[in-house]
Design an enzyme around this catalytic site. Structure first.
Site, PDB file in Angstrom:
ATOM      1  CD  GLU A 123       6.021  -7.235  -0.395  1.00  0.00           C
ATOM      2  OE1 GLU A 123       7.248  -7.202  -0.616  1.00  0.00           O
ATOM      3  OE2 GLU A 123       5.242  -6.298  -0.669  1.00  0.00           O
ATOM      4  CB  SER A 219      -2.394   1.330   0.735  1.00  0.00           C
ATOM      5  OG  SER A 219      -1.405   1.592  -0.240  1.00  0.00           O
TER       6      SER A 219
END
Length: 315
Positions: A123, A219
Site C-alpha cells: 500500500e 498482514s
C-alpha cells in the site's frame, strides 16, 4: 471469547469476489498482481480455482486478464498494463484509493506530503508512486522528530490505512507540534475495519489472559492487533490457523481471546474454536461491540462486463 468485529472487511470481500467473478466470467487463467489480500489461505483457494498470482504486470502474457490487489498500485503499473494490452480490473480498496487521491491533490497544490506508514508495504509503495518527488515516508515517532524540512514548506500528512491507531496518533501529535500548519485529511485514513478490530481487542483485554490473532505474517492489520494486546500487557500470538497454536502458550491461562485480521476468512475462526472444543473447552462466547454494514460495489470494469454478459443471455 470471540472478538467482534473481526475478519473480512468490505474491501477484502470486494477483492476476493472480484477474482472469483472474473474467473467465472473469463475462465482460467485470471492473473492477479501480488497477493489479492494478505492471507495465505485465501491465495491458495483462489489458485485452486484458476487464479495465477504474479509479482508484476510484466509477468502477464499480452492481452491477458489482470486483477490488481486490494492494496493499490502506483500509476506506472497502469501504464505498463496498458502497453501490454491487458484487460485490467482494479480491485484496490476504495479507502486506499481515497489516500491516493489525497496524495495527488496535496502534491498538485504544492505541498510536501508526509506519508505515515511502513516501508515496503504494498500500500505504501503504491501511494508513494502517486507523487514520489513530493512524498516523504515517516514510520515512527523518532522519524517524525527527526524530520528535517525547509522552513515555510507547505506540508500535509496522509497515512497507510492499516496502522495502529494509538501509534499513528502519537506520530501525528509530533507532526502537529513541530509543524503547526500541517494539513490533515478531512477524515482519518486508517480504515474503519482496522480501527474497529483494534477497538474490539482493547475492550476485551481486561477479561482475557491470552489473545490469538488469526492472520498471515504479511498482514499489517493483523500484526497491529498483536501489538495492541502486548502494549496493554496481554500476551498475544499471530497464527495462520489452528495448526500453529503452541499448547505451552495456554499454561496458566483461564480465558483466551480470539480475533482475526481483516483478510482472514471466518472459517479459520471456526476451525480454531473446534481446536479448543476438541480439548474440552465448552464455553465459547461472543464479545460483540459493533456491527459493520459497509459494502463496496465491484470494480466498474467488472460490473460493466457482467452486465453485458447478462444482457447477451437468451431470455
Amino acid at each position: 471469547m470471540l472478538a467482534s468485529p473481526r475478519g473480512y472487511c468490505a474491501g477484502v470481500e470486494r477483492a476476493v469476489e472480484t477474482v472469483e467473478r472474473a474467473l467465472a466470467l473469463y475462465g482460467r487463467p485470471v492473473y492477479v498482481r501480488k497477493q489479492i489480500v494478505h492471507n495465505a489461505h485465501v491465495v491458495r483457494e483462489l489458485e485452486a480455482l484458476g487464479a495465477v498470482f504474479v509479482e508484476s504486470e510484466t509477468d502477464v502474457p499480452p492481452g491477458g486478464t489482470l486483477v490488481l490487489s486490494a492494496h493499490g498500485v502506483a500509476p506506472q503499473v497502469y501504464e505498463r498494463a496498458a502497453e501490454r494490452r491487458l484487460q485490467t480490473i482494479d480491485a484496490t480498496c476504495p479507502l486506499v484509493t481515497k489516500v491516493h487521491v489525497q496524495a495527488r491533490r496535496y502534491a498538485a497544490d504544492g505541498h510536501r506530503v508526509i506519508l505515515i506508514g511502513h516501508a515496503g508495504h504494498e500500500e505504501v509503495v503504491g501511494t508513494m508512486g502517486e507523487a514520489p518527488e513530493a512524498t516523504v515516508l515517516v514510520e515512527s515517532v523518532d522519524d517524525a522528530e527527526a524530520l528535517d524540512l525547509p522552513s515555510g514548506t507547505p506540508l500535509a500528512y496522509i497515512t497507510q490505512t492499516t496502522l495502529s491507531v494509538d501509534e499513528t496518533g502519537e506520530i501525528i501529535g509530533v507532526l502537529r507540534r513541530r509543524f503547526p500548519q500541517v494539513r490533515a485529511p478531512r477524515k482519518e485514513d486508517i480504515c474503519y475495519a482496522t480501527s474497529n478490530r483494534q477497538w474490539a481487542v482493547k475492550e476485551m483485554l481486561g477479561e482475557i489472559d491470552l489473545l490469538l490473532v488469526i492472520g498471515s505474517r504479511n498482514s499489517s492489520n493483523s500484526t497491529r492487533l498483536v501489538e495492541v494486546a502486548r502494549a496493554n500487557g496481554v500476551e498475544a500470538h499471530l497464527i495462520d490457523d489452528e495448526t500453529e497454536i503452541d499448547e505451552t502458550w495456554l499454561d496458566g491461562v483461564e480465558t483466551v481471546g480470539i480475533t482475526s485480521g481483516a483478510s482472514a476468512p471466518e472459517k479459520l475462526v471456526e476451525r480454531t474454536c473446534n481446536w479448543f472444543r476438541a480439548r474440552g473447552v465448552e464455553s465459547i462466547e461472543p464479545y460483540s461491540l459493533a456491527e459493520e454494514d459497509v459494502v463496496f460495489r465491484l470494480p466498474v470494469e467488472l460490473r460493466r462486463e457482467l452486465e453485458l454478459a447478462a444482457a447477451s443471455k437468451p431470455s
